[in-house]
Motif scaffolding. Sequence first.
Motif, mmCIF file in Angstrom:
data_model
loop_
_atom_site.group_PDB
_atom_site.id
_atom_site.type_symbol
_atom_site.label_atom_id
_atom_site.label_comp_id
_atom_site.label_asym_id
_atom_site.label_seq_id
_atom_site.Cartn_x
_atom_site.Cartn_y
_atom_site.Cartn_z
ATOM 1 N N ALA A 139 0.844 -1.194 0.000
ATOM 2 C CA ALA A 139 0.000 0.000 0.000
ATOM 3 C C ALA A 139 0.881 1.246 0.000
ATOM 4 O O ALA A 139 2.060 1.177 0.342
ATOM 5 C CB ALA A 139 -0.909 0.014 1.228
ATOM 6 N N GLU A 180 -4.370 9.337 3.031
ATOM 7 C CA GLU A 180 -5.092 8.655 1.951
ATOM 8 C C GLU A 180 -4.364 7.327 1.676
ATOM 9 O O GLU A 180 -3.187 7.324 1.331
ATOM 10 C CB GLU A 180 -5.048 9.567 0.729
ATOM 11 C CG GLU A 180 -6.032 9.293 -0.365
ATOM 12 C CD GLU A 180 -7.477 9.506 0.010
ATOM 13 O OE1 GLU A 180 -8.270 8.645 -0.383
ATOM 14 O OE2 GLU A 180 -7.830 10.498 0.674
ATOM 15 N N ILE A 181 -5.074 6.206 1.853
ATOM 16 C CA ILE A 181 -4.489 4.876 1.642
ATOM 17 C C ILE A 181 -4.891 4.353 0.273
ATOM 18 O O ILE A 181 -6.065 4.343 -0.082
ATOM 19 C CB ILE A 181 -4.972 3.851 2.704
ATOM 20 C CG1 ILE A 181 -4.675 4.333 4.110
ATOM 21 C CG2 ILE A 181 -4.376 2.476 2.444
ATOM 22 C CD1 ILE A 181 -3.243 4.324 4.506
ATOM 23 N N ASP A 182 -3.889 3.900 -0.473
ATOM 24 C CA ASP A 182 -4.117 3.235 -1.758
ATOM 25 C C ASP A 182 -3.564 1.819 -1.624
ATOM 26 O O ASP A 182 -2.354 1.628 -1.480
ATOM 27 C CB ASP A 182 -3.404 4.002 -2.879
ATOM 28 C CG ASP A 182 -3.644 3.381 -4.249
ATOM 29 O OD1 ASP A 182 -4.675 2.699 -4.436
ATOM 30 O OD2 ASP A 182 -2.789 3.574 -5.144
ATOM 31 N N TRP A 183 -4.447 0.830 -1.622
ATOM 32 C CA TRP A 183 -4.043 -0.567 -1.467
ATOM 33 C C TRP A 183 -3.545 -1.098 -2.810
ATOM 34 O O TRP A 183 -4.250 -1.026 -3.812
ATOM 35 C CB TRP A 183 -5.202 -1.412 -0.948
ATOM 36 C CG TRP A 183 -4.815 -2.836 -0.726
ATOM 37 C CD1 TRP A 183 -5.113 -3.896 -1.531
ATOM 38 C CD2 TRP A 183 -4.040 -3.355 0.347
ATOM 39 N NE1 TRP A 183 -4.561 -5.040 -1.011
ATOM 40 C CE2 TRP A 183 -3.893 -4.739 0.142
ATOM 41 C CE3 TRP A 183 -3.438 -2.778 1.462
ATOM 42 C CZ2 TRP A 183 -3.182 -5.555 1.003
ATOM 43 C CZ3 TRP A 183 -2.739 -3.590 2.336
ATOM 44 C CH2 TRP A 183 -2.615 -4.970 2.103
ATOM 45 N N GLU A 207 -8.512 0.677 1.987
ATOM 46 C CA GLU A 207 -8.445 1.825 1.090
ATOM 47 C C GLU A 207 -9.413 2.919 1.532
ATOM 48 O O GLU A 207 -10.538 2.630 1.909
ATOM 49 C CB GLU A 207 -8.745 1.389 -0.347
ATOM 50 C CG GLU A 207 -7.970 2.186 -1.365
ATOM 51 C CD GLU A 207 -7.981 1.542 -2.725
ATOM 52 O OE1 GLU A 207 -9.053 1.492 -3.355
ATOM 53 O OE2 GLU A 207 -6.907 1.100 -3.156
ATOM 54 N N LYS A 247 -8.064 -4.365 0.139
ATOM 55 C CA LYS A 247 -8.543 -3.224 -0.644
ATOM 56 C C LYS A 247 -9.815 -2.640 -0.041
ATOM 57 O O LYS A 247 -9.918 -1.450 0.195
ATOM 58 C CB LYS A 247 -8.764 -3.623 -2.093
ATOM 59 C CG LYS A 247 -9.018 -2.431 -2.998
ATOM 60 C CD LYS A 247 -8.758 -2.800 -4.440
ATOM 61 C CE LYS A 247 -8.723 -1.614 -5.344
ATOM 62 N NZ LYS A 247 -7.521 -0.814 -5.295
#
Length: 191
Positions: free
Chosen positions: A149, A160-163, A185, A181
Amino acid sequence: MKKLLFMLIAVFIFSCKDGNNANSETSEKIDTQTIAADTLPPGNLQDERNALQTAKERGNTSNAPVADHSGKYRKTEAENATDCNCNCIEISYDRPTEWCIDKDKIYINAQSKKTSESTADIYFVSVSRENSPNRSLPWGEFDTNTPVATVTFQPNGDAEIDWLGFSKNGEVMTDYALYGKKSLEGTYKKE
């Protein structure tokens, strides 16, 4: 003749003293912009000069400390939730922290590594807890040197998390890409 010789010596001595004073005054008035690049100031002065130059190159001339993004964050869509379970993450650059992949079923230990002033990568370290998952995951095959991530820290303090998913040999394992996800996310607010 003695008087003339004495006066010449006195004039010579006074003119030498005036010359020395002129040189010392001139040295104080030297324009530092004209000093050659190979004439470096000593020790700490050079360190300060280098730091200022680096700050100017980055466009940051303030002496404000860099924000520390370590800490606990709660998902903004779950701000009123009573538990943290799959609604919280913890960012620590010193030690792995537990991240929820599938609520009440799968948790991993993940290590955060800063990549810039406003971003960090998250790496899978190990499985932390696995309670009767729908399907057994091949934990030993997952890369620990490829991010699972990315975190982008916003100016307002949110994260802001982006898996990205679990990888094997640098390639995302599509069979397991969705794990994490749905649960991870999104946007998180620092507690």
